[in-house]
Design an enzyme around this catalytic site. Structure first.
Site, PDB file in Angstrom:
ATOM      1  N   ASP A 163     -24.947 -45.775  13.380  1.00 21.32           N
ATOM      2  CA  ASP A 163     -25.376 -47.162  13.522  1.00 21.32           C
ATOM      3  C   ASP A 163     -24.103 -48.026  13.514  1.00 21.32           C
ATOM      4  OD1 ASP A 163     -26.301 -49.744  13.135  1.00 21.32           O
ATOM      5  OD2 ASP A 163     -27.934 -49.140  11.806  1.00 21.32           O
ATOM      6  N   HIS A 164     -23.804 -48.572  14.661  1.00 20.05           N
ATOM      7  CA  HIS A 164     -22.522 -49.287  14.789  1.00 20.05           C
ATOM      8  C   HIS A 164     -22.512 -50.606  14.013  1.00 20.05           C
ATOM      9  CE1 HIS A 164     -18.603 -49.748  16.233  1.00 20.05           C
ATOM     10  NE2 HIS A 164     -18.771 -49.628  17.533  1.00 20.05           N
ATOM     11  N   ARG A 165     -23.675 -51.039  13.528  1.00 21.50           N
ATOM     12  CA  ARG A 165     -23.678 -52.245  12.688  1.00 21.50           C
ATOM     13  C   ARG A 165     -23.027 -51.944  11.344  1.00 21.50           C
ATOM     14  NH1 ARG A 165     -29.964 -53.330  12.476  1.00 21.50           N
ATOM     15  NH2 ARG A 165     -29.787 -51.096  12.104  1.00 21.50           N
TER      16      ARG A 165
ATOM     17  N   ILE B 178     -21.184 -48.750  10.716  1.00 21.08           N
ATOM     18  CA  ILE B 178     -20.022 -47.856  10.786  1.00 21.08           C
ATOM     19  C   ILE B 178     -19.145 -48.193  11.984  1.00 21.08           C
ATOM     20  CG2 ILE B 178     -19.413 -45.435  11.218  1.00 21.08           C
ATOM     21  CD1 ILE B 178     -22.025 -44.901   9.492  1.00 21.08           C
TER      22      ILE B 178
END
Ligand code: CAO
Length: 448
Positions: A420-422, A424
């Site tokens: 989850d790029h939010r 990591i």
């Protein structure tokens, strides 16, 4: 002596009035402890109420469409394992009117409690006392609030793709009716053009085209096969996770040449277990979670705080004929390779027999989806929200690796970490995956 006892809905947190959608047993059936008695369905998840003990089902106390809460008596079960004392104690509780004397009408004495039969064997007693009610981890399987609607209305809403949590109910006690769903659809359609144009102008909103409606029969012979219940539920979750989580997948290779030699030896020495590469991946993942705690985390409901977990529970995607399920192995940091192999075998067998309870599918910190036994070189697994990462594993293959002087044949394991790029950053994901590969590549580290 058998006793008739009540089977009740166990702890389902603060949720109330959850509709019964299906009975899984009938009067006269013999059930085992933990066997599913009936299914409850909220708008996002289905769960089974397990039998708190084994016996013969004598009466069903609720019907499909009824709503139940914690403590609701759903059935009367004749518990063949009950002690004579329990049998005596349970009888009046199970049917007070039937056994209570009515002196005015009936001069006969109250029927005496039958003499206790021979004491049940100790093993039976142990089984009877060792089957505590199964705790639901409702926080994992239930939404924050359960919209109040009948199964018929839920089915209607599902058909139209309506999220009942967004519909307000106009019926008694806020219950949502068919008319409320229709009104919601009408108002959404009316609002759609304006919302679409302003959303696209502002660059927001998904602006999805409607799903194509096609008469496939025009092109050739067809057959309609309904999706299984598991597929419908997991499909809805996967679609939400794919749409709401900004996914990135980091690919890497782990050199497992030495690990594989050791695994084969271990498997040879423990033929009663199935020691596959997966148990080593679980251990390596735990080591990586310890080094990078932001991967052992979940966003809270507000999306503004990260909940960091101090435990290490790993979900394993298991392929079953009904669809994908993800049982969770708890406390992997405290278990050895052989313990993990045993538990993995038990959980995947249960998954395939549809015997997993909600408690065994909740509480995961991170998941592994291993397609290594099948094939492939890489894929993009979908994060299992509210987890923030998932490790995909493909088939290990011998490849030439340059050691500075020459190419050597090495066994390389493809790793695909979706995150989850939010939560990591890409650099952290690359570090995490490289560390994971390093752990798998040096078995001495893994065994530390
Ligand atoms: N590379 C090469 N071989 C591998 C491997 C890998 N990465 N992983 C497993 N294998 C081998 C095993 O050693 C085993 O070999 P033997 O038959 O010689 O012992 C064989 O492949 C079969 O393994 P398995 O799949 O039965 O066992 P597992 O522990 O690897 O996996 C389980 C267990 C339950 C995860 C698996 O059976 C399964 O269901 N996988 C599917 C997961 C899935 O569907 N994910 C969905 C992705 S997104 O929809």
């Amino acid at each position: 002596m058998a006793a008739i006892k009540e089977a009740k809905v166990p702890d389902i947190g603060n949720y109330k009035d959850v509709p019964v959608i299906e009975w899984l047993v009938a009067v006269g059936d013999t059930v085992k402890p933990e066997q599913g008695l009936l299914s409850l369905e909220s708008d996002k998840a289905t769960m089974e109420v397990p039998a708190p003990f084994g016996g013969v089902v004598r009466e069903l106390k609720v019907k499909v469409g009824d709503s139940v809460s914690e403590g609701t008596v759903v059935a009367l079960i004749e518990d063949s394992a009950a002690t004579p004392a329990e049998a005596a104690a349970a009888r009046p509780a199970a049917a007070p009117e039937a056994s209570a004397p009515e002196p005015a009408k009936s001069p006969e004495p109250v029927p005496a409690v039958p003499a206790p039969a021979a004491a049940p064997p100790a093993a039976d007693l142990a089984r009877a006392t060792a089957s505590p009610p199964i705790a639901f981890d409702s926080s994992q399987v239930m939404p924050q609030s359960v919209p109040y609607a009948s199964p018929g209305v839920r089915a209607f809403a599902r058909e139209l793709g309506v999220d009942l949590a967004q519909v307000s109910g106009s019926e008694r006690k806020g219950r949502i009716g068919r008319a409320d769903v229709s009104a919601f659809v009408k108002s959404s359609l009316a609002a759609a053009p304006a919302t679409r144009s302003s959303a696209s102008a502002a660059g927001g909103g998904l602006n999805l085209l409607p799903w194509p409606v096609i008469d496939f029969a025009r092109f050739g012979e067809i057959e309609a096969a309904p999706l299984s219940r598991i597929k419908k539920i997991s499909g809805a979750n996967l679609a939400r996770n794919w749409a709401m989580i900004p996914h990135v997948t980091q690919h890497d290779l782990a050199d497992i040449t030495e690990l594989e030699a050791f695994r084969k030896k271990l498997a040879e020495e423990n033929k009663d277990l199935k020691v596959t590469p997966l148990v080593f991946q679980i251990k390596a993942l735990v080591a990586a979670l310890k080094k990078f705690p932001q991967f052992n985390a979940s966003l809270d409901a507000s999306g503004e705080n990260l909940i960091l977990k101090k435990y290490f529970h790993v979900g394993i995607a298991v392929d079953t004929p009904e669809g994908l399920v993800v049982p969770v192995i708890r406390d992997c940091d405290r278990k050895g390779l052989l313990d993990l192999a045993g538990e993995l075998g038990t959980l995947s067998a249960k998954a395939r027999d549809r015997k997993l309870g909600p408690a065994q599918m909740s509480g995961g910190c991170i998941s592994i989806s291993s397609l290594g036994g099948i094939g492939g070189t890489a894929f993009t697994p979908i994060v299992n929200a509210p987890e923030v990462a998932i490790l995909g594993v493909s088939k290990a293959a011998i490849q030439p690796v340059w050691d500075g002087k020459e190419f050597k044949p090495r066994l390389l394991l493809p790793l695909s970490l979706s995150y989850d790029h939010r939560v990591i950053d890409g650099a952290d994901a690359a570090r995490f995956t490289a560390y994971l590969a390093q752990q798998l590549g040096d078995i001495r580290r893994l065994l530390l």
